[in-house]
Enzyme design. Structure first.
Site, PDB file in Angstrom:
ATOM      1  N   ASP A 113     -25.838 -60.839  -3.733  1.00  0.00           N
ATOM      2  CA  ASP A 113     -26.374 -60.927  -2.374  1.00  0.00           C
ATOM      3  C   ASP A 113     -26.873 -59.561  -1.902  1.00  0.00           C
ATOM      4  O   ASP A 113     -27.469 -59.440  -0.826  1.00  0.00           O
ATOM      5  CB  ASP A 113     -25.365 -61.555  -1.400  1.00  0.00           C
ATOM      6  CG  ASP A 113     -24.029 -60.833  -1.381  1.00  0.00           C
ATOM      7  OD1 ASP A 113     -23.878 -59.818  -2.092  1.00  0.00           O
ATOM      8  OD2 ASP A 113     -23.130 -61.288  -0.647  1.00  0.00           O
ATOM      9  N   SER A 114     -26.664 -58.531  -2.727  1.00  0.00           N
ATOM     10  CA  SER A 114     -27.296 -57.228  -2.478  1.00  0.00           C
ATOM     11  C   SER A 114     -28.818 -57.374  -2.442  1.00  0.00           C
ATOM     12  O   SER A 114     -29.520 -56.487  -1.961  1.00  0.00           O
ATOM     13  CB  SER A 114     -26.885 -56.212  -3.547  1.00  0.00           C
ATOM     14  OG  SER A 114     -27.048 -56.743  -4.844  1.00  0.00           O
ATOM     15  N   ASP A 130     -24.288 -65.053  -6.291  1.00  0.00           N
ATOM     16  CA  ASP A 130     -23.384 -64.855  -5.157  1.00  0.00           C
ATOM     17  C   ASP A 130     -23.482 -66.000  -4.169  1.00  0.00           C
ATOM     18  O   ASP A 130     -24.584 -66.403  -3.776  1.00  0.00           O
ATOM     19  CB  ASP A 130     -23.737 -63.546  -4.426  1.00  0.00           C
ATOM     20  CG  ASP A 130     -22.878 -62.382  -4.870  1.00  0.00           C
ATOM     21  OD1 ASP A 130     -21.758 -62.612  -5.369  1.00  0.00           O
ATOM     22  OD2 ASP A 130     -23.331 -61.233  -4.708  1.00  0.00           O
ATOM     23  N   LYS A 157     -20.107 -66.500  -7.493  1.00  0.00           N
ATOM     24  CA  LYS A 157     -19.121 -65.466  -7.129  1.00  0.00           C
ATOM     25  C   LYS A 157     -18.873 -65.547  -5.633  1.00  0.00           C
ATOM     26  O   LYS A 157     -19.819 -65.743  -4.863  1.00  0.00           O
ATOM     27  CB  LYS A 157     -19.633 -64.074  -7.520  1.00  0.00           C
ATOM     28  CG  LYS A 157     -18.711 -62.940  -7.051  1.00  0.00           C
ATOM     29  CD  LYS A 157     -19.003 -61.628  -7.752  1.00  0.00           C
ATOM     30  CE  LYS A 157     -20.181 -60.854  -7.220  1.00  0.00           C
ATOM     31  NZ  LYS A 157     -20.096 -60.461  -5.810  1.00  0.00           N
ATOM     32  N   GLU A 216     -16.298 -63.709  -2.345  1.00  0.00           N
ATOM     33  CA  GLU A 216     -15.508 -62.519  -2.011  1.00  0.00           C
ATOM     34  C   GLU A 216     -14.158 -62.887  -1.399  1.00  0.00           C
ATOM     35  O   GLU A 216     -14.092 -63.734  -0.505  1.00  0.00           O
ATOM     36  CB  GLU A 216     -16.296 -61.631  -1.034  1.00  0.00           C
ATOM     37  CG  GLU A 216     -17.560 -61.055  -1.651  1.00  0.00           C
ATOM     38  CD  GLU A 216     -18.287 -60.085  -0.735  1.00  0.00           C
ATOM     39  OE1 GLU A 216     -17.768 -59.746   0.353  1.00  0.00           O
ATOM     40  OE2 GLU A 216     -19.395 -59.662  -1.118  1.00  0.00           O
ATOM     41  N   GLU A 245     -14.342 -53.948  -6.816  1.00  0.00           N
ATOM     42  CA  GLU A 245     -15.332 -52.997  -6.291  1.00  0.00           C
ATOM     43  C   GLU A 245     -14.636 -51.882  -5.515  1.00  0.00           C
ATOM     44  O   GLU A 245     -13.844 -52.147  -4.594  1.00  0.00           O
ATOM     45  CB  GLU A 245     -16.335 -53.732  -5.388  1.00  0.00           C
ATOM     46  CG  GLU A 245     -17.370 -52.778  -4.787  1.00  0.00           C
ATOM     47  CD  GLU A 245     -18.587 -53.455  -4.177  1.00  0.00           C
ATOM     48  OE1 GLU A 245     -18.717 -54.703  -4.265  1.00  0.00           O
ATOM     49  OE2 GLU A 245     -19.415 -52.726  -3.606  1.00  0.00           O
TER      50      GLU A 245
HETATM   51  O1  KIV Z   1     -24.221 -58.206  -4.551  1.00  0.00           O
HETATM   52  C1  KIV Z   1     -23.952 -57.423  -5.482  1.00  0.00           C
HETATM   53  O2  KIV Z   1     -24.810 -56.708  -6.010  1.00  0.00           O
HETATM   54  C2  KIV Z   1     -22.563 -57.367  -5.921  1.00  0.00           C
HETATM   55  C3  KIV Z   1     -22.180 -56.280  -6.876  1.00  0.00           C
HETATM   56  C4  KIV Z   1     -22.094 -54.997  -6.141  1.00  0.00           C
HETATM   57  C5  KIV Z   1     -20.933 -56.584  -7.603  1.00  0.00           C
HETATM   58  O3  KIV Z   1     -21.755 -58.143  -5.509  1.00  0.00           O
END
Ligand code: KIV
Length: 273
Positions: free
Chosen positions: A51-52, A90, A119, A121, A188
């Site tokens: 989600d980055s 994500d 994924k 959190e 992280e």
């Molecule tokens: O969204 C992302 O890029 C991440 C990584 C930093 C693990 O969750």
């Protein structure tokens, strides 16, 4: 350039096999087809559509702004470039806090777009969601330590698990994730010693980012590895290219060539391009 390795993982079983064989798992983020193809050609094991993407590709202030629509679009693009490589996508902010049915709908959309796993959190509040997804055929990767989707609660991006109490909570949460059916856990921004202790305490792989060398694998954000952003440079990431300078040099050359009429060449026949 030919592929340096054909090591791309295909399924989550490859994750546990790598851990058993003590072979470090290599992950990178990717958000589009071209970058996904490069990541696979470089020999990475698996791709995270993080989600980055909200910050990196959309210029938004945090990952909280990532939407399901955005994640589905980028997951589909990454799948088109990634071949059969394992993709984790994500779950966006809020999509797994509205009950297990809503979470299954969101995760299902990511799987149908091309992800092999999702994924999410943290673990508090997801005790029903994780087994529900797993029993429905959707592999779940956990994420502990710094949880970027909780930035408004944390008040910033900083190292987690520093106090003994916080470290014990992260280790206990990793055990809970394993019990709930997660196949791997991202750690992280936690101290290296804690990441090592968590890795030894559980029987599923840990993937570190800013968590030292004692995890089962590593992940970095692709643009950090390529040094494309001159304004953002996480301390834990290693730059393998000054991509910002390299790209600017090339673009300056193009701008200069057009301005000085050195491009296109006078004799260039577009039909033979
Ligand atoms: O969204 C992302 O890029 C991440 C990584 C930093 C693990 O969750």
């Amino acid at each position: 350039m030919p592929s340096r390795s054909s090591g791309a993982m295909k399924t989550i079983r490859d994750f546990s096999e790598a851990r058993r064989a003590a072979r470090p798992i290599v992950m990178l983020t990717a958000y589009d087809a071209l970058m996904a193809r490069l990541v696979v050609q470089a020999g990475a094991d698996a791709i995270l559509v993080g989600d980055s993407v909200a910050m990196v590709a959309h210029g938004l202030p945090s990952t909280v702004e990532a939407t399901l629509e955005m994640m589905v679009l980028h997951t589909a693009a990454v799948r088109r470039g990634a071949g059969a490589c394992l993709i984790v996508a994500d779950m966006p902010f809020g999509s797994y806090r509205k009950g297990r049915h809503a979470a299954a709908d969101a995760a299902g959309a990511l799987i149908q777009a091309g992800a092999n796993a999702v994924k999410l959190e943290g673990v508090d509040g997801h005790e029903e969601v994780i087994p529900h997804l797993v029993s429905g055929g959707i592999p779940v990767m956990g994420h502990l330590g710094l949880l970027p989707q909780s930035v408004n609660l944390l008040g910033g991006y900083r190292m987690q698990g520093v106090s003994p109490v916080a470290a014990a909570k992260i280790e206990a949460d990793a055990r809970r994730l394993e019990q709930l059916g997660a196949f791997a856990v991202v750690l992280e921004c936690v101290p290296a010693g804690l990441a090592g202790a968590v890795t030894r305490a559980i029987d599923i792989p840990t993937i570190g980012i800013g968590a030292g060398p004692e995890t089962s694998g590593q992940i970095l954000v692709l643009t950090d590895v390529l040094g494309l952003d001159d304004r953002f440079r996480p301390r834990f990431a290693r730059r393998y290219l000054d991509g910002h300078a390299a790209v600017l040099t090339a673009l300056h050359a193009y701008v200069e060539d057009v301005r000085t009429v050195r491009f296109p060449e006078a004799q260039c026949d577009p039909a033979s391009a």
